[in-house]
Scaffold this motif. Structure first.
Motif, PDB file in Angstrom:
ATOM      1  N   LYS A   6       0.849  -1.204   0.000  1.00  0.00           N
ATOM      2  CA  LYS A   6       0.000   0.000   0.000  1.00  0.00           C
ATOM      3  C   LYS A   6       0.874   1.239   0.000  1.00  0.00           C
ATOM      4  O   LYS A   6       1.958   1.266   0.560  1.00  0.00           O
ATOM      5  CB  LYS A   6      -0.891   0.009   1.242  1.00  0.00           C
ATOM      6  CG  LYS A   6      -1.908  -1.094   1.222  1.00  0.00           C
ATOM      7  CD  LYS A   6      -2.799  -1.045   2.430  1.00  0.00           C
ATOM      8  CE  LYS A   6      -3.772  -2.218   2.362  1.00  0.00           C
ATOM      9  NZ  LYS A   6      -4.708  -2.233   3.457  1.00  0.00           N
ATOM     10  N   SER A   7       0.374   2.273  -0.627  1.00  0.00           N
ATOM     11  CA  SER A   7       1.083   3.540  -0.673  1.00  0.00           C
ATOM     12  C   SER A   7       1.236   4.116   0.722  1.00  0.00           C
ATOM     13  O   SER A   7       0.302   4.102   1.524  1.00  0.00           O
ATOM     14  CB  SER A   7       0.312   4.534  -1.545  1.00  0.00           C
ATOM     15  OG  SER A   7       0.860   5.824  -1.415  1.00  0.00           O
ATOM     16  N   SER A  10      -1.298   6.921   1.556  1.00  0.00           N
ATOM     17  CA  SER A  10      -2.722   6.642   1.770  1.00  0.00           C
ATOM     18  C   SER A  10      -3.132   7.128   3.157  1.00  0.00           C
ATOM     19  O   SER A  10      -2.422   6.892   4.129  1.00  0.00           O
ATOM     20  CB  SER A  10      -2.997   5.146   1.651  1.00  0.00           C
ATOM     21  OG  SER A  10      -2.741   4.714   0.343  1.00  0.00           O
ATOM     22  N   CYS A  16      -6.889   2.854  -0.231  1.00  0.00           N
ATOM     23  CA  CYS A  16      -5.508   2.745  -0.695  1.00  0.00           C
ATOM     24  C   CYS A  16      -5.409   2.236  -2.123  1.00  0.00           C
ATOM     25  O   CYS A  16      -6.246   1.469  -2.579  1.00  0.00           O
ATOM     26  CB  CYS A  16      -4.736   1.759   0.186  1.00  0.00           C
ATOM     27  SG  CYS A  16      -4.778   2.129   1.929  1.00  0.00           S
ATOM     28  N   VAL A  17      -4.346   2.644  -2.752  1.00  0.00           N
ATOM     29  CA  VAL A  17      -3.932   2.033  -4.001  1.00  0.00           C
ATOM     30  C   VAL A  17      -2.836   1.053  -3.601  1.00  0.00           C
ATOM     31  O   VAL A  17      -1.947   1.378  -2.833  1.00  0.00           O
ATOM     32  CB  VAL A  17      -3.370   3.082  -4.980  1.00  0.00           C
ATOM     33  CG1 VAL A  17      -2.737   2.413  -6.180  1.00  0.00           C
ATOM     34  CG2 VAL A  17      -4.459   4.046  -5.394  1.00  0.00           C
ATOM     35  N   GLU A  18      -2.924  -0.167  -4.134  1.00  0.00           N
ATOM     36  CA  GLU A  18      -1.929  -1.187  -3.816  1.00  0.00           C
ATOM     37  C   GLU A  18      -1.241  -1.638  -5.095  1.00  0.00           C
ATOM     38  O   GLU A  18      -1.844  -1.657  -6.165  1.00  0.00           O
ATOM     39  CB  GLU A  18      -2.598  -2.395  -3.156  1.00  0.00           C
ATOM     40  CG  GLU A  18      -3.283  -2.055  -1.855  1.00  0.00           C
ATOM     41  CD  GLU A  18      -4.023  -3.231  -1.258  1.00  0.00           C
ATOM     42  OE1 GLU A  18      -4.043  -3.327  -0.033  1.00  0.00           O
ATOM     43  OE2 GLU A  18      -4.580  -4.057  -2.012  1.00  0.00           O
ATOM     44  N   ILE A  25      -1.997  -3.320 -10.320  1.00  0.00           N
ATOM     45  CA  ILE A  25      -2.464  -2.284  -9.398  1.00  0.00           C
ATOM     46  C   ILE A  25      -3.896  -2.626  -9.018  1.00  0.00           C
ATOM     47  O   ILE A  25      -4.673  -3.080  -9.855  1.00  0.00           O
ATOM     48  CB  ILE A  25      -2.430  -0.903 -10.080  1.00  0.00           C
ATOM     49  CG1 ILE A  25      -1.019  -0.591 -10.573  1.00  0.00           C
ATOM     50  CG2 ILE A  25      -2.931   0.187  -9.142  1.00  0.00           C
ATOM     51  CD1 ILE A  25      -0.961   0.589 -11.521  1.00  0.00           C
ATOM     52  N   ARG A  26      -4.256  -2.381  -7.757  1.00  0.00           N
ATOM     53  CA  ARG A  26      -5.635  -2.630  -7.331  1.00  0.00           C
ATOM     54  C   ARG A  26      -6.051  -1.597  -6.289  1.00  0.00           C
ATOM     55  O   ARG A  26      -5.230  -0.917  -5.688  1.00  0.00           O
ATOM     56  CB  ARG A  26      -5.805  -4.040  -6.772  1.00  0.00           C
ATOM     57  CG  ARG A  26      -5.164  -4.254  -5.425  1.00  0.00           C
ATOM     58  CD  ARG A  26      -5.364  -5.670  -4.960  1.00  0.00           C
ATOM     59  NE  ARG A  26      -4.795  -5.865  -3.624  1.00  0.00           N
ATOM     60  CZ  ARG A  26      -4.782  -7.022  -2.992  1.00  0.00           C
ATOM     61  NH1 ARG A  26      -5.285  -8.095  -3.575  1.00  0.00           N
ATOM     62  NH2 ARG A  26      -4.255  -7.109  -1.783  1.00  0.00           N
ATOM     63  N   ASP A  27      -7.338  -1.505  -6.083  1.00  0.00           N
ATOM     64  CA  ASP A  27      -7.935  -0.655  -5.059  1.00  0.00           C
ATOM     65  C   ASP A  27      -8.173  -1.522  -3.834  1.00  0.00           C
ATOM     66  O   ASP A  27      -8.742  -2.608  -3.942  1.00  0.00           O
ATOM     67  CB  ASP A  27      -9.259  -0.095  -5.585  1.00  0.00           C
ATOM     68  CG  ASP A  27      -9.938   0.874  -4.639  1.00  0.00           C
ATOM     69  OD1 ASP A  27      -9.689   0.808  -3.422  1.00  0.00           O
ATOM     70  OD2 ASP A  27     -10.729   1.685  -5.119  1.00  0.00           O
ATOM     71  N   SER A  28      -7.761  -1.069  -2.669  1.00  0.00           N
ATOM     72  CA  SER A  28      -7.917  -1.881  -1.456  1.00  0.00           C
ATOM     73  C   SER A  28      -9.378  -2.170  -1.123  1.00  0.00           C
ATOM     74  O   SER A  28      -9.673  -3.123  -0.414  1.00  0.00           O
ATOM     75  CB  SER A  28      -7.237  -1.205  -0.258  1.00  0.00           C
ATOM     76  OG  SER A  28      -7.834   0.044   0.005  1.00  0.00           O
ATOM     77  N   HIS A  34      -7.846  -6.547 -10.246  1.00  0.00           N
ATOM     78  CA  HIS A  34      -6.684  -5.675 -10.385  1.00  0.00           C
ATOM     79  C   HIS A  34      -6.459  -5.338 -11.857  1.00  0.00           C
ATOM     80  O   HIS A  34      -6.990  -5.996 -12.745  1.00  0.00           O
ATOM     81  CB  HIS A  34      -5.435  -6.327  -9.785  1.00  0.00           C
ATOM     82  CG  HIS A  34      -4.936  -7.506 -10.553  1.00  0.00           C
ATOM     83  ND1 HIS A  34      -5.461  -8.770 -10.391  1.00  0.00           N
ATOM     84  CD2 HIS A  34      -3.975  -7.620 -11.493  1.00  0.00           C
ATOM     85  CE1 HIS A  34      -4.841  -9.607 -11.191  1.00  0.00           C
ATOM     86  NE2 HIS A  34      -3.931  -8.934 -11.880  1.00  0.00           N
TER      87      HIS A  34
END
Length: 53
Positions: A6-7, A10, A16-18, A25-28, A34
């Motif tokens: 995770k950034s 965040s 978070c963007v992971e 890349i995915r959204d938490s 992804h």
């Protein structure tokens, strides 16, 4: 299994963007999906982001 990171920018652990090396890349908030990103594309993205500082 990939390790997702995770950034550090965040604001909390849920918005978070992971990034997963070699995966994408995915959204938490939606971790089951992804966006696939190649190593070459990710490196190019980071180069552009760092150049715009």
């Amino acid at each position: 299994m990939s390790t997702w990171r995770k950034s550090s920018y965040s604001p909390d652990q849920q918005d978070c963007v992971e990034v997963g090396r070699g995966v994408g890349i995915r959204d938490s908030k939606a971790p089951t999906t992804h966006l696939p990103v190649s190593d070459k594309a990710w490196s190019a993205f980071l180069t552009e982001v760092k150049a715009d500082r």
